[in-house]
Design an enzyme around this catalytic site. Structure first.
Site, PDB file in Angstrom:
ATOM      1  N   TYR A 116       7.889 -41.061 -28.031  1.00  0.00           N
ATOM      2  CA  TYR A 116       8.133 -39.804 -28.603  1.00  0.00           C
ATOM      3  C   TYR A 116       8.601 -38.839 -27.766  1.00  0.00           C
ATOM      4  O   TYR A 116       9.446 -37.904 -28.034  1.00  0.00           O
ATOM      5  CB  TYR A 116       6.986 -39.356 -29.743  1.00  0.00           C
ATOM      6  CG  TYR A 116       7.167 -39.890 -30.960  1.00  0.00           C
ATOM      7  CD1 TYR A 116       7.819 -39.285 -31.832  1.00  0.00           C
ATOM      8  CD2 TYR A 116       6.502 -41.220 -31.254  1.00  0.00           C
ATOM      9  CE1 TYR A 116       7.686 -40.330 -33.016  1.00  0.00           C
ATOM     10  CE2 TYR A 116       6.219 -41.916 -32.325  1.00  0.00           C
ATOM     11  CZ  TYR A 116       7.022 -41.162 -33.467  1.00  0.00           C
ATOM     12  OH  TYR A 116       7.118 -41.994 -34.428  1.00  0.00           O
ATOM     13  N   GLU A 146      17.797 -13.133 -22.423  1.00  0.00           N
ATOM     14  CA  GLU A 146      17.968 -14.373 -22.291  1.00  0.00           C
ATOM     15  C   GLU A 146      19.082 -15.012 -23.421  1.00  0.00           C
ATOM     16  O   GLU A 146      19.300 -16.117 -23.410  1.00  0.00           O
ATOM     17  CB  GLU A 146      16.691 -15.312 -22.700  1.00  0.00           C
ATOM     18  CG  GLU A 146      15.528 -15.033 -21.444  1.00  0.00           C
ATOM     19  CD  GLU A 146      15.937 -15.397 -20.020  1.00  0.00           C
ATOM     20  OE1 GLU A 146      17.095 -15.662 -19.818  1.00  0.00           O
ATOM     21  OE2 GLU A 146      14.977 -15.359 -19.470  1.00  0.00           O
TER      22      GLU A 146
END
Length: 212
Positions: free
Chosen positions: A120, A74
């Site tokens: 948040y 990745e």
């Protein structure tokens, strides 16, 4: 930017913390931090819970291995983010259970896929993009991430997990944790028609807490 040895230790500390708290498992997940002369990234097949700082993969700017173990497949995702997010100081890709589960569900807006449940969640992750499924390690996946990263710090890969960039390693860690926990809330509330933050509340958060 600290010394390379300090950065290696910080990557291992963050990786260990995420693994021990269940944010990823087995040999899943990878972390990278850019250097002045290249990129440090976690190796392929390695558990984030048992990393060796000396064996982290060091790549040059072209993605060639300079030292350490073979890099995660990745690494293309990480390089793609840095090409478009010049202020990124770290990228974290995990396979957190709840964020992966959320990535298997349909979304109304692929450019704003994380439900606006908490202040948040938006402050840490912003507008989270969702990409369709690609085979892990596919160059087309990296190209799609690069396109989305122009406007998004956080991206969900369908049936795969989140890719989150931050201006620092700690910022990226906090954001990926918040994404996982918000995904958990979304699954808990799925089908219950929860109240979302309003557009006005989100605009207010953007004014007071601009991301990045």
């Amino acid at each position: 930017m600290g010394t390379e040895s300090r950065i290696r230790e910080e990557i291992v500390a963050v990786a260990t913390s995420l693994f021990e708290r269940g944010y990823t498992h087995g040999s899943t997940g990878n972390i990278s931090v850019p250097l002045e002369d290249g990129l440090l990234v976690t190796p392929t097949g390695a558990s984030l819970g048992t990393l060796d700082p000396a064996r982290l993969s060091k790549l040059d700017f072209a993605g060639r291995l300079i030292s350490g173990d073979k890099p995660t497949k990745e690494s293309l995702l990480h390089q793609a983010v840095y090409r478009t997010r010049r202020r990124a100081g770290a990228v974290i890709h995990l396979h957190g259970t709840h964020s992966v589960a959320l990535s298997c569900l349909p979304v109304e807006d692929p450019d704003d896929a994380l439900p606006k449940l908490t202040a948040y969640g938006h402050m840490q992750c912003g507008r989270v993009a969702m990409l369709p499924y690609f085979r892990p390690g596919d160059a087309e996946l990296a190209a799609a991430v690069e396109r989305k990263a122009k406007a998004h710090w956080s991206i969900l890969l369908a049936h795969h997990g989140p890719v989150v960039a931050g201006t620092s390693l700690m910022t990226a860690m906090h954001a990926v944790e918040e994404l996982e926990q918000t995904a958990r809330l979304a699954l808990m509330l799925h089908g219950r028609n929860p109240n979302m933050l309003t557009a006005g509340q989100i605009d207010d958060l953007d004014r007071h807490f601009p991301q990045g």
